[in-house]
Design a protein around this motif. Sequence first.
Motif, PDB file in Angstrom:
ATOM      1  N   SER A 128       0.839  -1.207   0.000  1.00 31.45           N
ATOM      2  CA  SER A 128       0.000   0.000   0.000  1.00 31.45           C
ATOM      3  C   SER A 128       0.868   1.249   0.000  1.00 31.45           C
ATOM      4  N   THR A 129       1.939   1.223   0.790  1.00 28.48           N
ATOM      5  CA  THR A 129       2.810   2.403   0.857  1.00 28.48           C
ATOM      6  C   THR A 129       3.458   2.666  -0.508  1.00 28.48           C
ATOM      7  N   ILE A 130       3.864   1.576  -1.165  1.00 23.14           N
ATOM      8  CA  ILE A 130       4.501   1.715  -2.489  1.00 23.14           C
ATOM      9  C   ILE A 130       3.531   2.412  -3.443  1.00 23.14           C
ATOM     10  N   LYS A 131       2.288   1.981  -3.394  1.00 23.50           N
ATOM     11  CA  LYS A 131       1.278   2.555  -4.293  1.00 23.50           C
ATOM     12  C   LYS A 131       1.022   4.026  -3.946  1.00 23.50           C
ATOM     13  N   LYS A 132       0.888   4.270  -2.656  1.00 22.76           N
ATOM     14  CA  LYS A 132       0.613   5.636  -2.196  1.00 22.76           C
ATOM     15  C   LYS A 132       1.761   6.585  -2.563  1.00 22.76           C
ATOM     16  N   THR A 133       2.987   6.076  -2.543  1.00 20.30           N
ATOM     17  CA  THR A 133       4.150   6.909  -2.865  1.00 20.30           C
ATOM     18  C   THR A 133       4.106   7.364  -4.329  1.00 20.30           C
ATOM     19  N   GLY A 134       3.424   6.613  -5.173  1.00 18.82           N
ATOM     20  CA  GLY A 134       3.296   7.027  -6.573  1.00 18.82           C
ATOM     21  C   GLY A 134       3.924   6.077  -7.576  1.00 18.82           C
ATOM     22  N   TYR A 135       4.526   5.006  -7.089  1.00 23.31           N
ATOM     23  CA  TYR A 135       5.148   4.042  -8.005  1.00 23.31           C
ATOM     24  C   TYR A 135       4.093   3.345  -8.865  1.00 23.31           C
ATOM     25  N   GLN A 136       4.492   2.935 -10.066  1.00 21.02           N
ATOM     26  CA  GLN A 136       3.724   1.896 -10.760  1.00 21.02           C
ATOM     27  C   GLN A 136       3.968   0.653  -9.930  1.00 21.02           C
TER      28      GLN A 136
END
Length: 362
Positions: free
Chosen positions: A187-195
Amino acid sequence: MIETILNKADLSIQDIVYLLSCEGKDKEMLFSESAAVKRKYVGNKIFFRGLIEFSNICRKDCYYCGIRKENADISRYSINDDDILAAIQFAHTNKYASIVLQSGEIESPSFTNRIEKLLLRIKEETQGKVRVTLSLGEQTEETYRRWFEAGAHRYLLRIETSNPELYRKIHPNNPIHSFEKRLECLSTIKKTGYQTGTGVMIGLPFQTMDDLAGDLLFFKEFNIDMVGMGPYIEHSDTPLYQYRDQLLPLSGRFDLALKMIAVLRILMKNINIAATTALQSIDSLGREKALKIGANVIMPNITPGKHRNDYRLYENKPCTDENPEDCKSCLEARVHIAGDEIAWNEWGDSKYYTERKKDLEK
Ligand code: SAM
Ligand code: SF4
């Protein structure tokens, strides 16, 4: 029956289990539908990601993995930044517009700094023309953010299985192997903006068809942009090896992996799906078969030579003796066999991500 399922807008868990279990004519229909969906939504372009497995040093002890910390039977290596950059220059010169940096999991301030500096150098030395994917395991929110700001665009963190109970069976029971932490990191990865990419292993001991169907629905519910999933392959120096007699034969795991890719393509029409190396280690044409029925990404190994044999996650990992140049030409021919074209010099962003981002910006 299969026609009805394939015509549905939404698939239930029972529908997916039916598709994953089908054989004969039904299987042919499934594969021809997924191939048609692929052509329609992502075309016949295959995106290359040059894979650099730069270190097999890992703090974790996942029960399935050959480079787990407790395995004293391998020699540990870490490739230095200059050699990593030389491999990236190779990729850049050879028109790969995208690379993946993968390693065992290390979580420390010095590792965070090292990767941050490396990302800045990659950006500078390739004039920002190479898209970087990271696959460096679980990190803190700050680390994910710093790496994103330093130029990483995509992150791959496989959930391994979306069933928390099964997850517990294939990992030690302690805080650094927690399902909840893995989910939170995703979830954090997604929230950070990464694909954001994830995936699972297929054919694990104790895994059921319902688990696998649940994995596919998990990808959809999580709005995942890219998926890399492949067969689980046992390794004799790991704890899960004791369950080898309970596994499907390798050919069965391979077949199931292809069906998982086909159903995923039907479920999530415009995401990026990788044809993974584990498929090739079972069937020498495994990745081509995956491209035919739905995958659109391939990850040629461009790890500098002498360490390739030490990144042995499972038995019979292929291509470990080839050099990157061999890998490149062999793959080019293979992609053409599958009826596809390599998209040279293209970043190959997930169309799903591009649309998701537009929606977020509205
Ligand atoms: N350490 C990072 C992590 O775990 O996310 C990245 C590297 S790890 C080696 C990459 C992937 O290898 C894992 O996510 C896992 O799915 C896969 N893998 C490990 N052991 C495997 C096995 N025996 N068979 C198939 N895949 C395996
Ligand atoms: Fe380490 Fe990743 Fe292997 Fe787990 S799967 S032991 S984190 S390299």
